[in-house]
Design an enzyme around this catalytic site. Structure first.
Site, short mmCIF file in Angstrom:
data_model
loop_
_atom_site.label_atom_id
_atom_site.label_comp_id
_atom_site.label_asym_id
_atom_site.label_seq_id
_atom_site.Cartn_x
_atom_site.Cartn_y
_atom_site.Cartn_z
N ARG A 1 30.11 -22.56 90.23
CA ARG A 1 29.28 -22.78 91.43
C ARG A 1 28.81 -21.40 91.90
O ARG A 1 29.52 -20.72 92.63
CB ARG A 1 30.09 -23.47 92.51
CG ARG A 1 30.39 -24.95 92.22
CD ARG A 1 31.11 -25.59 93.40
NE ARG A 1 31.10 -27.04 93.34
CZ ARG A 1 32.13 -27.80 92.94
NH1 ARG A 1 33.25 -27.23 92.54
NH2 ARG A 1 32.04 -29.11 92.96
N CYS B 1 31.52 -32.96 85.92
CA CYS B 1 32.08 -31.81 86.65
C CYS B 1 32.34 -32.13 88.12
O CYS B 1 32.80 -31.29 88.87
CB CYS B 1 31.16 -30.59 86.53
SG CYS B 1 29.54 -30.87 87.23
N HIS C 1 46.54 -28.82 110.70
CA HIS C 1 46.93 -27.66 109.92
C HIS C 1 48.25 -27.88 109.21
O HIS C 1 48.46 -27.39 108.10
CB HIS C 1 46.98 -26.43 110.82
CG HIS C 1 45.62 -25.88 111.05
ND1 HIS C 1 45.28 -25.13 112.14
CD2 HIS C 1 44.49 -25.99 110.31
CE1 HIS C 1 44.00 -24.79 112.06
NE2 HIS C 1 43.51 -25.31 110.96
N ASP D 1 27.88 -35.81 94.27
CA ASP D 1 26.56 -36.17 94.78
C ASP D 1 26.10 -37.52 94.24
O ASP D 1 25.44 -38.28 94.94
CB ASP D 1 25.54 -35.08 94.42
CG ASP D 1 25.56 -33.98 95.46
OD1 ASP D 1 25.50 -34.31 96.66
OD2 ASP D 1 25.66 -32.80 95.09
C1 PEP Z 1 28.85 -32.79 92.33
O1 PEP Z 1 27.94 -33.09 93.12
O2 PEP Z 1 29.64 -33.62 91.83
C2 PEP Z 1 29.06 -31.39 91.99
C3 PEP Z 1 29.90 -31.02 91.04
O3 PEP Z 1 28.38 -30.47 92.70
P1 PEP Z 1 28.79 -30.02 94.20
O4 PEP Z 1 30.06 -30.73 94.57
O5 PEP Z 1 28.94 -28.55 94.15
O6 PEP Z 1 27.61 -30.50 94.97
MG MG Z 2 26.44 -31.62 93.66
#
Ligand code: PEP
Ligand code: MG
Length: 892
Positions: free
Chosen positions: A621, A822, A514, A775
């Protein structure tokens, strides 16, 4: 015949092993000691030698351990089967005298999901001593288990204890190895260990009570640590009936945050949540819904590393004053600092161990708990409501909230009360009760939970100070103080004059502690886990911290101090300049327009994005609307939220991602089927297609937002054109039904290699692309983004990831589509030239990162970006890519 003889019982038939199992036990109920027979042949070993800290540390209770020769587990005494773990590797038995034991076959066998275990009994069955309970297949289990050892643990050790334990060594099946006797008969029971059953006995409701039982998978990448445990305890306290949480044969009372933490549950572990009756259903559902919700991993937590947060013993000999010393630890909060050292030594609190009047001591403890609770509640109130808190205040409030739940922990209080009743003073009892749990947490071998022990130390100290009528003295700090300490409690951090703290160096602690989170949220560079040498540093010496590299330099040469000071000044000025220019458009030096937009997760984020110069929203999101509730938001609610965000962005483009549920983002009320590999199963758009009504509702809400055309739709986890086409048909049908005359723009996220590799095919039909590097990295490198052990290698700069981005950009360009990024990679200024060089024209970053990203873009020249990006594709790893970038753009 042989078995019955060994167990000293008359067989019901010659085929006793196959037919006796659920027969009635012999004899009437007993209240005295019960003899315990070895449930199988093997070698009796000291439980302290079992290769699992929870068992070895007797966290679940005392017991016996046998390294087995046999493969059939038999009942060690007459009793009733009160619990069967669904993994078939653990079984609860209650003896006629009331003793509860947990028999556990092997270590880490829960992961076999029952494979290799064959039950002979059902829950509720009465079994006689010697009845076969489970047959297991060592050849199947051994390769997957840490150990084959069979454990028999007394889970109601507050009332019953092991007596006359046989010496370690060979033991035959059915030979008596100990007795179970009432605790008050035991001569050597420590009052503390007897009084602290951190896991509750496997109590079962009477047969007529409907048990509510649900399974929840832990989604928090850091497991069931302090904050989630505190939230679960809060839900459980609202239930009129007891709720238990079990994992791998261990069970905890859900009201106790501490016992929940001691379960040692990791991300991906399946917990069984049970209420003893329908009245507990709501609380169980709330817990399941909560546990399935991931914390915001990745964006605001420091990268996990394998460092223990164990306290460091102070080595008394100080390092020579004025001598240059370099120390290295682990980055907790990045940044550079120059200052002077000040050691923070926590004063030991003195008090008497015993007291004459238990009633007065109990009252004093209660009063101290009430006062501490009030103090923490006041601190939370001082931080303002959620809207006002901002990022750092929010973190601090969350941590203080967890501390409140520790104060309410019924186990800690009960343990202290028992010690007071045995003649101990209130301070002694409270300290001992909390110390016991601190030791248990540190013994679990789980870095994150070991770091949470500091939170227990914190409330331990707060309550002790109250009991002793003391207040922590506020430290007087000089300007640019670099604090050196073994560890820093969150409450100590809260009391610091933070504008005088230049940096923090800790001998212990860890990157997810923390104090690390608090330091990062305040922008104070911090290095942790430095080791004992940190505590040998004397006060008042010059020091440089380069926390990003985890380096600490005591008494550096003056020219180094000068150059770091210069670098800090330059960086501050650059940041101020970037903020001042954040509102302007963004072009490279040679005039190429790059849009810098924001990733949003709430309406509050939209305000921050505007303040930081965002040109719109590149990723909303939408999960924020679906998490932490028991049913999906309806169309109107969604419409209101999307409209409010679009309005807050004053007409700038707003890209709304459809619900990305599944895998790391669990939305429990959707009731996704349990997938073996959730990240490869129903998630993102696949979940929406599986539950199309949720998709339709969301699409209608987005289509209603005014002015039409401001919002675009982004689809997550698209792997095939077929999926895209199906969703596009749904969107078109809803558009026509709503009377919107022109199509809405629809883009796909590039998160899966297949989407990147076939982008050219997609480009004919989609309006735009947005690369989700979080991802894409997970799927390109086949590394679970939830797995803290892989966090260091999960590198979005890896050339394999970059090649996929390059393919996607090339495919998009074939049909004149634009492509943005993103994922988190777009939030690093140093990645800007790389992404732009690969063909990306939109960068969507966290709101706070926007000014620096814009400033970085303005320094770039397109041909340089293209050349360096091309070279990066041929490098060996992410590290090499980063150094190539650093060589070309050292100022980024
Ligand atoms: C990603 O996967 O880069 C993304 C922007 O989506 P999330 O992190 O919400 O899965
Ligand atoms: Mg993602």
């Amino acid at each position: 015949m042989f078995l019955s003889r060994m167990f000293g019982r008359k067989p019901a038939a010659e085929t006793a092993e196959a037919t006796v199992p659920t027969g009635a036990p012999t004899g009437a109920p007993v209240s005295g000691p019960v003899d315990v027979a070895a449930p199988l042949a093997g070698r009796l070993i000291d439980i302290g030698e079992v290769p699992d800290p929870v068992f070895a540390g007797r966290v679940l209770g005392d017991g016996i351990a046998i390294d087995p020769d046999g493969a059939v587990l038999h009942a060690p005494f007459d009793g009733r089967v009160t619990g069967l773990h669904e993994g078939r590797h653990a079984i609860n038995l209650r003896a006629a005298n009331g003793t509860e034991v947990l028999i556990h076959i092997g270590i880490d066998t829960v992961g076999l999901h029952g494979h290799g275990f064959h039950l002979h009994v059902a829950e509720g069955a009465q079994v006689g001593r010697g009845a076969p309970l489970v047959t297991f297949e060592p050849d199947v289990i051994r390769p997957k288990a840490r150990s084959m050892v069979v454990l028999m643990i007394v889970t109601n050790g507050e009332s019953w204890s092991l007596r006359d334990l046989r010496e370690p060594g060979p033991v035959g099946i059915g030979e008596i190895c100990c007795r179970l006797a009432p605790v008050d008969e035991a001569t050597d029971a420590s009052p503390l260990s007897a009084s602290l059953p951190m896991t509750v006995p496997a109590t079962r409701a009477p047969a007529e009570t409907a048990i509510v039982r649900r399974i929840a998978e832990i989604r928090d990448p850091f497991g069931l640590h302090a904050r989630p445990a505190g939230v679960v305890a809060d839900h459980a306290k609202k239930s009129p009936v007891p709720i238990t949480v079990s994992l791998g044969g261990r069970q905890a009372d859900a009201r106790s945050a501490v016992s929940l933490m001691v379960l040692g549950a990791h991300c991906g572990d399946l917990l069984t949540i049970e209420a003893q009756g329908q009245d507990g259903a709501a609380a169980v559902d709330a817990i399941v819904a909560f546990l399935g919700t991931p914390t915001a991993a990745g964006e605001d937590r420091p990268a996990a590393e394998e460092h223990q947060a164990a306290p460091v013993a102070v080595n008394a000999s100080p390092l020579p004053f004025g001598e240059p010393v370099s120390l290295r630890g682990v980055t907790a909060a990045p940044g550079q600092a120059v200052g002077h050292t000040l050691r923070l030594v926590r004063e030991d609190l003195a008090f008497a161990a015993t007291a004459a009047d238990p009633a007065a001591e109990t009252a004093a403890l209660e009063q101290a708990l009430v006062a501490t609770r009030a103090r923490i509640a006041a601190l939370i109130a001082e931080l303002g409501d959620e809207g006002e808190r901002g990022r750092h205040g929010g973190k601090q409030a969350e941590i203080l909230g967890a501390h409140l739940s520790f104060l309410d922990d019924p186990f800690l209080k009960a343990a202290a009360d028992r010690l007071i009743a045995s003649g101990k003073s209130a301070p002694f009892a409270w300290k001992a009760a909390v110390d016991e749990q601190i030791t248990a947490l540190r013994g679990l071998g789980n870095r994150v939970l070991a770091e949470r022990a500091t939170d227990l130390e914190d409330i331990q100290r707060r309550v002790l100070l109250q009991l002793l009528g003391r207040t922590e003295e506020r430290l007087r700090l000089g300007d640019r103080t670099v604090l050196i300490a073994d560890d820093l409690l969150p409450s100590q951090f809260a009391e610091l004059e933070l504008d005088r703290v230049a940096g923090i160096c800790l001998a212990a602690s860890g990157p997810t502690s923390h104090v690390a989170i608090l330091a990062a949220s305040r922008g104070i560079p911090a290095v942790v886990a430095i080791g004992p040498d940190a505590l040998r540093v004397q006060d008042g010496q010059a020091v440089i911290i380069d926390a990003g590299k985890a380096d600490v330099w005591i008494n550096p040469p003056s020219d180094s101090i000068t150059s770091v000071e210069r670098a800090i000044t330059v960086r501050r000025a650059r940041l101020a300049e970037a903020r001042a220019a954040a509102g302007a458009d963004c072009r490279t030096t040679d005039g190429v327009r790059i849009e810098v937009v924001a990733n949003l997760g709430s309406l509050a984020d939209a305000g921050r994005a505007m303040a930081n110069g965002a040109e719109g929203c590149g990723l909303l999101r939408s999960e924020f609307l679906f998490l932490d509730r028991t049913e999906a938001p309806d169309e109107d609610e969604q419409y209101r939220e999307y409209q409010a965000i679009t309005t807050a962005l004053e007409g700038r483009p707003t890209i709304i991602r459809t619900l990305d549920a599944g895998a790391d983002k669990d939305v429990p009320y959707i009731h996704l089927p349990a997938d073996e590999n959730p990240a490869l199963g129903l998630r993102g758009i696949r979940t929406s297609l599986w539950q199309p009504e949720i998709l339709r509702t969301q699409v209608r809400a987005i289509l209603r937002v005014e002015p039409f055309g401001t919002c675009r739709i982004l689809l997550p986890m698209i792997a095939t054109l077929a999926d895209f086409r199906t969703v596009k048909t749904v969107i078109e049908a809803e558009r026509i039904a709503l009377g919107r005359e022109t199509p809405i723009e629809v883009g796909v996220m590039v998160e899966v290699p297949s989407a990147a590799l076939t982008a050219k095919r997609f480009a004919r039909e989609v309006d735009f692309f947005s690369v989700g590097t979080n991802d894409l990295t997970q799927y390109a490198l086949a590394m679970d983004r939830c797995n803290p052990r892989l966090a260091q290698q999960l590198d979005p700069f890896h050339p394999a990831v970059l090649r996929l981005i390059a393919d996607a950009a090339e495919g998009a360009a074939t049909h004149g589509r634009w492509i943005g990024v993103c994922g988190n990679l777009a939030s690093y200024p140093i990645a800007a030239p790389l992404l732009i060089g690969l063909g990306v024209t939109e960068l969507s970053a966290g709101p706070e990162a926007i000014p620096e990203i814009k400033a970085a873009v303005r320094k770039l020249i397109m041909p340089d970006c293209i050349a360096v990006a091309k070279a990066a594709l041929d490098l060996d790893d992410g590290e090499a890519v980063r150094s190539l970038l650093a060589t070309h753009w050292p100022e980024l």
